[in-house]
Design an enzyme around this catalytic site. Sequence first.
Site, mmCIF file in Angstrom:
data_model
loop_
_atom_site.group_PDB
_atom_site.id
_atom_site.type_symbol
_atom_site.label_atom_id
_atom_site.label_comp_id
_atom_site.label_asym_id
_atom_site.label_seq_id
_atom_site.Cartn_x
_atom_site.Cartn_y
_atom_site.Cartn_z
ATOM 1 N N LYS A 11 -66.579 -43.977 23.011
ATOM 2 C CA LYS A 11 -65.252 -43.482 23.412
ATOM 3 C C LYS A 11 -65.362 -42.165 24.210
ATOM 4 C CE LYS A 11 -62.878 -45.852 19.639
ATOM 5 N NZ LYS A 11 -61.786 -45.785 18.624
ATOM 6 N N ASN A 114 -62.804 -41.067 17.235
ATOM 7 C CA ASN A 114 -63.850 -41.414 16.268
ATOM 8 C C ASN A 114 -65.105 -41.991 16.927
ATOM 9 O OD1 ASN A 114 -62.767 -43.865 16.938
ATOM 10 N ND2 ASN A 114 -62.134 -44.433 14.869
ATOM 11 N N HIS A 117 -66.077 -47.704 19.084
ATOM 12 C CA HIS A 117 -65.330 -48.896 18.682
ATOM 13 C C HIS A 117 -66.324 -49.973 18.289
ATOM 14 C CE1 HIS A 117 -62.582 -52.363 18.909
ATOM 15 N NE2 HIS A 117 -63.569 -52.982 19.549
ATOM 16 N N GLU A 128 -63.203 -59.515 23.254
ATOM 17 C CA GLU A 128 -63.416 -58.172 23.817
ATOM 18 C C GLU A 128 -64.569 -58.184 24.829
ATOM 19 O OE1 GLU A 128 -61.620 -56.030 19.806
ATOM 20 O OE2 GLU A 128 -63.728 -55.740 20.279
HETATM 21 P P1 IDP Z 1 -61.106 -49.517 13.942
HETATM 22 O O1 IDP Z 1 -61.441 -48.904 15.287
HETATM 23 O O2 IDP Z 1 -61.932 -48.952 12.836
HETATM 24 O O3 IDP Z 1 -61.121 -51.033 13.967
HETATM 25 P P2 IDP Z 1 -58.198 -49.677 14.017
HETATM 26 O O4 IDP Z 1 -57.312 -49.614 12.813
HETATM 27 O O5 IDP Z 1 -58.378 -51.011 14.671
HETATM 28 O O6 IDP Z 1 -59.619 -49.062 13.591
HETATM 29 O O7 IDP Z 1 -57.632 -48.638 15.082
HETATM 30 C C1 IDP Z 1 -58.087 -48.639 16.416
HETATM 31 C C2 IDP Z 1 -58.307 -47.204 16.845
HETATM 32 O O8 IDP Z 1 -57.059 -46.523 16.848
HETATM 33 C C3 IDP Z 1 -59.189 -46.373 15.899
HETATM 34 O O9 IDP Z 1 -60.582 -46.558 16.110
HETATM 35 C C4 IDP Z 1 -58.749 -44.964 16.240
HETATM 36 O O10 IDP Z 1 -59.317 -44.506 17.464
HETATM 37 C C5 IDP Z 1 -57.246 -45.175 16.439
HETATM 38 N N1 IDP Z 1 -56.483 -44.969 15.191
HETATM 39 C C6 IDP Z 1 -56.383 -45.804 14.138
HETATM 40 N N2 IDP Z 1 -55.600 -45.308 13.171
HETATM 41 C C7 IDP Z 1 -55.174 -44.105 13.644
HETATM 42 C C8 IDP Z 1 -54.329 -43.083 13.099
HETATM 43 O O11 IDP Z 1 -53.808 -43.187 11.987
HETATM 44 N N3 IDP Z 1 -54.138 -41.977 13.876
HETATM 45 C C9 IDP Z 1 -54.701 -41.822 15.114
HETATM 46 N N4 IDP Z 1 -55.492 -42.770 15.664
HETATM 47 C C10 IDP Z 1 -55.740 -43.888 14.932
HETATM 48 MG MG MG Z 2 -59.944 -52.365 15.022
#
Ligand code: IDP
Ligand code: MG
Length: 141
Positions: A11, A114, A117, A128
């Site tokens: 990212k 974070n 992905h 994807e």
């Molecule tokens: P993942 O990447 O672990 O699969 P997802 O729930 O699919 O997590 O969320 C996609 C992305 O959205 C996350 O990796 C993160 O960058 C962002 N994200 C998820 N939840 C939050 C939140 O509560 N606040 C801000 N960003 C979030």
């Molecule tokens: Mg996800």
Amino acid sequence: MDGNFTFSIIKPNAVRTGKTGPILAMINEAGFEIAAMKMVKMTVEQAESFYAVHKGKSFFESLIEFMTSGPVFVMILKHDNAVEEFRKLIGATDPNKAEPGTIRKIFAISVQMNAVHGSDSDENAQKEADFFFSTFERFLI
Ligand code: IDP
Ligand code: MG
């Protein structure tokens, strides 16, 4: 049978701060092979489509802004049981909840930023990968 590849993104926060090399080293050391990789800067339309499942959530708009804020590396990674093994390597979405030694624990700045992905299912890994790569851009798989 479990799939042998997953899809990943390094990212913008991690690319911007020079963490691409260290993250790739961890991915290689964990036994993943790079089957495809390129640097792209996603358009808003691409990011909205990639994250369509999160449309309507409170963080959606800022997630799109973040993911289009700079270049990212998109990758297809080969490994046995790749989706599950890669999710283990990157750790929980929220770095505060991620296990020590995971990529997100080490490189995430926040839940949103974070660092990486990883696909959450074989079906999404396929979707994807197809979203970013033609068949001529992938090897090994
Ligand atoms: P993942 O990447 O672990 O699969 P997802 O729930 O699919 O997590 O969320 C996609 C992305 O959205 C996350 O990796 C993160 O960058 C962002 N994200 C998820 N939840 C939050 C939140 O509560 N606040 C801000 N960003 C979030
Ligand atoms: Mg996800």
